[in-house]
Write a protein that holds these residues in place. Structure first.
Motif, PDB file in Angstrom:
ATOM      1  N   LEU A 154       0.810  -1.221   0.000  1.00  0.00           N
ATOM      2  CA  LEU A 154       0.000   0.000   0.000  1.00  0.00           C
ATOM      3  C   LEU A 154       0.848   1.278   0.000  1.00  0.00           C
ATOM      4  O   LEU A 154       0.582   2.216   0.741  1.00  0.00           O
ATOM      5  CB  LEU A 154      -0.955   0.004   1.198  1.00  0.00           C
ATOM      6  CG  LEU A 154      -1.959  -1.161   1.250  1.00  0.00           C
ATOM      7  CD1 LEU A 154      -2.726  -1.139   2.572  1.00  0.00           C
ATOM      8  CD2 LEU A 154      -2.933  -1.104   0.079  1.00  0.00           C
ATOM      9  N   ASP A 180     -14.122   0.456   1.680  1.00  0.00           N
ATOM     10  CA  ASP A 180     -14.319   1.896   1.452  1.00  0.00           C
ATOM     11  C   ASP A 180     -13.304   2.773   2.180  1.00  0.00           C
ATOM     12  O   ASP A 180     -13.648   3.852   2.685  1.00  0.00           O
ATOM     13  CB  ASP A 180     -15.742   2.335   1.855  1.00  0.00           C
ATOM     14  CG  ASP A 180     -16.801   1.563   1.106  1.00  0.00           C
ATOM     15  OD1 ASP A 180     -16.604   1.344  -0.105  1.00  0.00           O
ATOM     16  OD2 ASP A 180     -17.802   1.159   1.729  1.00  0.00           O
ATOM     17  N   GLU A 182      -9.287   4.348   1.763  1.00  0.00           N
ATOM     18  CA  GLU A 182      -8.064   4.487   0.970  1.00  0.00           C
ATOM     19  C   GLU A 182      -6.929   4.876   1.903  1.00  0.00           C
ATOM     20  O   GLU A 182      -7.032   5.834   2.668  1.00  0.00           O
ATOM     21  CB  GLU A 182      -8.258   5.571  -0.104  1.00  0.00           C
ATOM     22  CG  GLU A 182      -7.112   5.619  -1.096  1.00  0.00           C
ATOM     23  CD  GLU A 182      -7.034   6.944  -1.852  1.00  0.00           C
ATOM     24  OE1 GLU A 182      -6.056   7.128  -2.599  1.00  0.00           O
ATOM     25  OE2 GLU A 182      -7.938   7.795  -1.686  1.00  0.00           O
ATOM     26  N   VAL A 184      -3.446   6.445   2.417  1.00  0.00           N
ATOM     27  CA  VAL A 184      -2.521   7.336   1.713  1.00  0.00           C
ATOM     28  C   VAL A 184      -1.231   7.471   2.542  1.00  0.00           C
ATOM     29  O   VAL A 184      -1.271   7.907   3.689  1.00  0.00           O
ATOM     30  CB  VAL A 184      -3.161   8.723   1.480  1.00  0.00           C
ATOM     31  CG1 VAL A 184      -2.206   9.644   0.730  1.00  0.00           C
ATOM     32  CG2 VAL A 184      -4.470   8.570   0.711  1.00  0.00           C
ATOM     33  N   TRP A 300       0.181   5.678   7.211  1.00  0.00           N
ATOM     34  CA  TRP A 300      -0.925   5.880   6.288  1.00  0.00           C
ATOM     35  C   TRP A 300      -1.962   6.764   6.967  1.00  0.00           C
ATOM     36  O   TRP A 300      -2.268   6.569   8.143  1.00  0.00           O
ATOM     37  CB  TRP A 300      -1.635   4.571   5.962  1.00  0.00           C
ATOM     38  CG  TRP A 300      -0.881   3.584   5.170  1.00  0.00           C
ATOM     39  CD1 TRP A 300      -0.535   3.674   3.854  1.00  0.00           C
ATOM     40  CD2 TRP A 300      -0.420   2.294   5.613  1.00  0.00           C
ATOM     41  NE1 TRP A 300       0.123   2.521   3.456  1.00  0.00           N
ATOM     42  CE2 TRP A 300       0.197   1.664   4.514  1.00  0.00           C
ATOM     43  CE3 TRP A 300      -0.485   1.605   6.828  1.00  0.00           C
ATOM     44  CZ2 TRP A 300       0.752   0.387   4.588  1.00  0.00           C
ATOM     45  CZ3 TRP A 300       0.070   0.342   6.910  1.00  0.00           C
ATOM     46  CH2 TRP A 300       0.685  -0.262   5.800  1.00  0.00           C
ATOM     47  N   SER A 302      -5.891   7.370   6.656  1.00  0.00           N
ATOM     48  CA  SER A 302      -7.045   6.683   6.051  1.00  0.00           C
ATOM     49  C   SER A 302      -8.093   7.686   5.601  1.00  0.00           C
ATOM     50  O   SER A 302      -8.519   8.522   6.387  1.00  0.00           O
ATOM     51  CB  SER A 302      -7.702   5.751   7.066  1.00  0.00           C
ATOM     52  OG  SER A 302      -6.756   4.935   7.681  1.00  0.00           O
ATOM     53  N   GLY A 304     -11.873   8.137   3.186  1.00  0.00           N
ATOM     54  CA  GLY A 304     -12.989   7.424   2.582  1.00  0.00           C
ATOM     55  C   GLY A 304     -14.114   7.146   3.550  1.00  0.00           C
ATOM     56  O   GLY A 304     -13.952   7.235   4.767  1.00  0.00           O
TER      57      GLY A 304
END
Ligand code: FES
Lengths: 314, 150
Positions: A154, A180, A182, A184, A300, A302, A304
């Motif tokens: 990821l 649902d 994502e 990043v 990350w 998150s 969404g």
């Protein structure tokens, strides 16, 4: 400044610093800052904490940092170079060439590996020496260059830098597989030791003061309410809970720190006013030491509807 | 913007002008300013710092176990998943007239018990198990006895 003193020296100095005369206008008695706790803070090869870190898969770079030239990085006090060969396979090698120590950050990425600029030795991603041009001896059969296994997941590049026979399976964290959502990737450099950055998640009261009461309200306005804090424990894991009374609601927030320096925290936009159940982390992060006095958060964020149905964090 | 040296909430990167950082300190200012290596010997930890003390104690124990030649235990998993437990739950439970602090503690214990109870399951199944059990807490008489009949 980093020191190499044994643990006994630290304990002795701690005792004498604590026993200093405690008196108003007594700065003189505390003028010398005490030394750090090496056992918990030093991370180089062979140090106790460094050995501990070298038992886990840890993220070392963002996938987006890689290009057609090698990326020089420093992790746990080791200088390294990370690259993607022309077939797309990742390699993580010790920085200095096994021939005469030129830096592989100036190497050339080829089909199968990385070629040193100085005399053209060619390295495979696992440290195997593929070519030693013009050498008449079979040097390459006797040596293997320092290399570590790498996994890209990821958008983060993870390495295992420990003893090869203790390599664990690569973990897939539940929060990275939510519907649902994502993930990043991001990273932030801090010019200080890793532990003080990592500890923040287990310092629940800083959210009340730093983030709400002392100067500005940084996140939710309810963060300045005094929470009830509790701690829960499992092997290699600690959970802190912050529980707030917000009018006729009770907001229970849990956050965790997992060995070696993994932690997750809830949404920074949460105010605890609306009824909700088991809303997952918005940040999944590691604090990774570059060396004793530098570290990064690599993480990350998150996004969404799976974590943020109203889009409050967008 | 989320990426290299950048995240979408304030105060994490120390890139603002120095005077701004002095007037509006945030995580970066507080943590980096503890020193290049925070000197624990000069700290004075108190009741609000239990988590920090706890983390250091646990870290030291783990470090020493590795030094003694122990291997790490496998983590809890449900199939391929490594389970984590960070979450937010907000329950409509009115204030307790005499000891709301105790109520908050008891509700927290109950929430965490349910969150850990889900460890045998994975994925959606785990999430709906935990969620539906958490939903029952607002009507749980252990926490609502003070509300009278509703
Ligand atoms: S130093 Fe790298 S090939 Fe000679």
């Amino acid at each position: 400044m980093s020191n190499d003193l044994p643990q006994s020296a630290y304990l002795k100095e701690t005792r004498s610093y604590k026993n200093n005369i405690q008196v108003a206008f007594g700065g003189y008695h505390k003028a010398k800052r005490p030394i750090e706790d090496n056992e918990l803070t030093h991370v180089g090869p062979g140090t106790p904490c460094g050995e501990y870190f070298r038992r886990f898969w840890i993220p070392v770079a963002l996938g987006s940092e890689l290009s057609d030239v090698p990326l020089r990085i420093r992790i746990l006090g080791e200088d390294l170079v990370v690259f993607r060969n022309k077939q797309g396979t990742l390699g993580l090698l010790h920085l200095h060439c096994s021939h005469r120590n030129a830096s592989l950050e100036f190497g050339v990425i080829e089909e199968q590996g990385l070629r040193c600029c100085y005399h053209g030795w060619l390295y495979d991603v696992d440290g195997t020496i593929l070519e030693t041009p013009a050498q008449d001896s079979k040097l390459s059969e006797k040596i293997c260059h320092g290399a570590y296994p790498v996994v890209e997941y990821l958008g983060l590049i993870f390495a295992y830098m420990g003893p090869p026979d203790e390599q664990p399976d690569f973990p897939k964290w539940d929060t990275t597989m939510l519907p649902d959502v994502e993930m990043v990737p991001y990273s932030i450099h801090y010019p200080c030791n890793w532990l003080q950055i990592c500890e923040n998640t287990m310092d629940p009261w800083h959210t009340v003061f730093l983030h709400a009461r002392v100067t500005d309200i940084h996140f939710g306005d309810t963060w300045g309410i005094a929470p009830v804090t509790q701690f829960y424990e499992k092997p290699h894991k600690i959970y802190a809970t912050l529980t707030y009374r917000i009018e006729d609601k009770i907001w229970v927030r849990s956050q965790e720190t997992i060995s070696p320096s993994f932690s997750q925290v809830g949404a920074w936009w949460e105010t605890g006013r609306e009824e909700k159940y088991f809303k997952r982390a918005s940040i999944t992060k590691w604090t990774i030491p570059h060396d004793n006095e530098n570290c990064m958060i690599i993480a990350w964020r998150s996004f969404g509807p799976g974590v943020d149905p109203e889009g409050q964090g967008d | 913007m989320v990426g290299k040296n950048s995240v979408d909430f304030p105060g994490q990167t120390g890139q603002e002008p120095y005077e701004y950082r002095q007037r509006h300190p945030n995580d970066y200012e507080a943590q980096v300013s503890q020193g290049s290596i925070n000197a624990h010997a000069a700290e004075n930890l108190g009741s609000t710092d239990k988590g920090v003390a706890y983390l250091r104690r646990k870290l030291r124990r783990a470090i020493r176990a590795i030094q003694a030649g122990e291997r790490l235990p496998e983590s809890e998993r449900a199939g391929e998943e490594f389970l984590t437990h960070t979450q937010d739950t907000v329950l409509p439970i009115p204030i307790h007239p005499s000891d709301d602090e105790q109520l908050l503690k008891d509700v927290t214990d109950a929430v965490m018990e349910i969150v850990f109870e889900g460890d045998t399951l994975g994925g959606d199944e785990r999430a709906s198990f935990i969620e539906s059990k958490l939903r029952t807490l607002k009507n749980d008489t252990r926490f609502t006895a003070h509300c009278g009949d509703t």
